[in-house]
Enzyme design. Structure first.
Site, PDB file in Angstrom:
ATOM      1  N   CYS A  17       0.723  -1.031   0.164  1.00 25.27           N
ATOM      2  CA  CYS A  17       0.248   0.234  -0.028  1.00 25.27           C
ATOM      3  C   CYS A  17       0.861   1.347   0.156  1.00 25.27           C
ATOM      4  O   CYS A  17       1.234   1.308  -0.768  1.00 25.27           O
ATOM      5  CB  CYS A  17      -0.773   0.105   0.967  1.00 25.27           C
ATOM      6  SG  CYS A  17      -2.573   1.038   1.597  1.00 25.27           S
ATOM      7  N   HIS A  67      -3.475  -5.112   2.324  1.00 25.90           N
ATOM      8  CA  HIS A  67      -2.527  -5.535   3.903  1.00 25.90           C
ATOM      9  C   HIS A  67      -3.595  -6.442   4.938  1.00 25.90           C
ATOM     10  O   HIS A  67      -3.869  -7.681   4.150  1.00 25.90           O
ATOM     11  CB  HIS A  67      -3.816  -4.257   4.744  1.00 25.90           C
ATOM     12  CG  HIS A  67      -3.124  -3.586   5.095  1.00 25.90           C
ATOM     13  ND1 HIS A  67      -2.004  -2.391   4.957  1.00 25.90           N
ATOM     14  CD2 HIS A  67      -3.666  -1.924   3.710  1.00 25.90           C
ATOM     15  CE1 HIS A  67      -2.002  -1.318   4.856  1.00 25.90           C
ATOM     16  NE2 HIS A  67      -2.722  -1.050   3.595  1.00 25.90           N
TER      17      HIS A  67
HETATM   18  N1  GLN Z   1      -2.166   6.646   2.165  1.00 23.90           N
HETATM   19  C1  GLN Z   1      -2.569   6.097   0.762  1.00 23.90           C
HETATM   20  C2  GLN Z   1      -3.997   6.080   0.531  1.00 23.90           C
HETATM   21  O1  GLN Z   1      -4.386   5.955   1.721  1.00 23.90           O
HETATM   22  C3  GLN Z   1      -1.512   4.962   1.462  1.00 23.90           C
HETATM   23  C4  GLN Z   1      -2.925   3.820   2.096  1.00 23.90           C
HETATM   24  C5  GLN Z   1      -2.520   2.673   2.862  1.00 23.90           C
HETATM   25  O2  GLN Z   1      -1.233   2.330   3.058  1.00 23.90           O
HETATM   26  N2  GLN Z   1      -3.353   2.358   3.924  1.00 23.90           N
HETATM   27  O3  GLN Z   1      -3.516   5.844  -0.932  1.00 23.90           O
END
Ligand code: GLN
Length: 247
Positions: free
Chosen positions: A96, A196
Site C-alpha cells: 500500500c 494488508h
Molecule cells: N496513504 C495511502 C492511501 O490512502 C496509503 C494508505 C495505506 O497504506 N493503507 O492511498
C-alpha cells in the site's frame, strides 16, 4: 551448505498499518521451520541501508502524512539505494503506502504532489472516496498463479507504466484503481500490492513464492521448499475465498 536470507524491514516505526509486520513474522517462521537461516534488521529515518547485506526488503503501509514525513530521508540517499537494490534484482515486498512510495509520485486528493523515488514506473492519484474492503486477486503465472485474499484501504489509485506488470488481476474488490482490474505491481523481483491484513500469513503459497525467488537470486537453483503443515493458514485463506466468491 546452510542457506540463509537476510531481511531488512524499512521504516517499521512509520509505515506500520494493519499489522503489516505479520508479513515479516510469516517469512521468518516459514524459513526457520525448514532450517533456513534468517536475520531481520530494521532501518528507519536517519539510518543508512547496507543494500549488499540484504536479500529481501519489506515496506509496509502508511497514511499520506507518514509518507510525506519520509520524503526528506528518501531524498537524502535512501531512495537512490533502494533504486539500486531493485535494479540488482533484490526481492522487495511493498504494501500500500510502501508500494506507492516505490513509484514516481502520489498526487493526494487535495492536490499535494509527493514525489517518490521512481524505483518502479507507477504513479498514484488520490481520489476522494476510499477503496476499502476485503478483496481477492489471482496472481499472474510469473508471480505464482495463486488466489490471494486480502484487505485494502486506500484513497490512492495507482496506474502502471509500460515496464511494470500487475502482480495479479482482481477477482473481487478494487485493486490498483478500481478501473482496470489490475492489482499490485511486479517489476524484476519487486512484489507490490495493496493487500494488508496481513498478506503472507493467510497466503502461504505467495509467501513461499517470494522466499523461493529470494533464495534463487542468491544461490541459483535450489531444492523445492519443504512442504509445511498449512492447515490453519489454508483454512483462513479458504474461508475468505469462499466468502468473497459469494459477494
Ligand atoms: N496513504 C495511502 C492511501 O490512502 C496509503 C494508505 C495505506 O497504506 N493503507 O492511498
Amino acid at each position: 551448505m546452510k542457506l540463509e536470507l537476510n531481511i531488512c524491514h524499512l521504516y517499521p516505526d512509520i509505515l506500520n498499518l494493519y499489522g503489516d509486520r505479520g508479513n515479516i513474522i510469516a517469512m521468518r517462521r516459514r524459513l526457520e521451520s525448514r532450517g533456513i537461516g534468517v536475520t531481520v534488521d530494521e532501518c528507519s529515518i536517519g539510518q543508512p541501508i547496507d543494500i549488499d547485506k540484504y536479500d529481501i526488503f519489506f515496506i509496509g503501509g502508511g497514511q499520506d502524512f507518514e509518507q510525506e514525513v519520509l520524503l526528506r530521508d528518501l531524498a537524502g540517499g535512501k531512495g537512490r539505494d533502494i533504486r539500486t537494490a531493485v535494479e540488482e534484482d533484490k526481492v522487495f515486498l511493498a504494501i500500500c503506502g510502501g508500494y506507492q512510495m516505490l513509484g514516481q509520485y502520489y498526487k493526494t486528493w487535495d492536490g499535494t504532489q509527493l514525489d517518490f523515488i521512481g524505483a518502479i514506473d507507477v504513479h498514484t492519484i488520490g481520489a476522494k472516496e476510499r477503496l476499502i474492503g476485503n478483496y481477492m486477486f489471482q496472481t499472474t503465472p510469473e508471480s505464482g498463479g495463486t488466489m490471494v485474499v486480502g484487505f485494502e484501504n486506500h484513497s490512492g489509485k495507482t496506474y502502471l507504466g509500460e515496464s511494470v506488470a500487475p502482480l495479479g488481476m482482481v477477482v473481487s474488490g478494487f485493486g490498483n484503481n478500481g478501473e482496470d482490474q489490475t492489482e499490485g505491481a511486479r517489476y524484476k523481483n519487486v512484489f507490490a500490492t495493496y493487500s494488508h491484513g496481513s498478506l503472507l500469513p493467510k497466503n502461504p503459497v505467495l509467501c513461499d513464492f517470494i522466499l523461493k525467488t529470494a533464495l534463487e537470486r542468491k544461490y541459483g537453483a535450489v531444492e523445492p521448499l519443504e512442504i509445511l503443515d498449512d492447515t490453519l493458514e489454508n483454512s483462513a485463506h479458504d474461508y475468505m475465498q469462499r466468502r468473497l466468491s459469494k459477494a
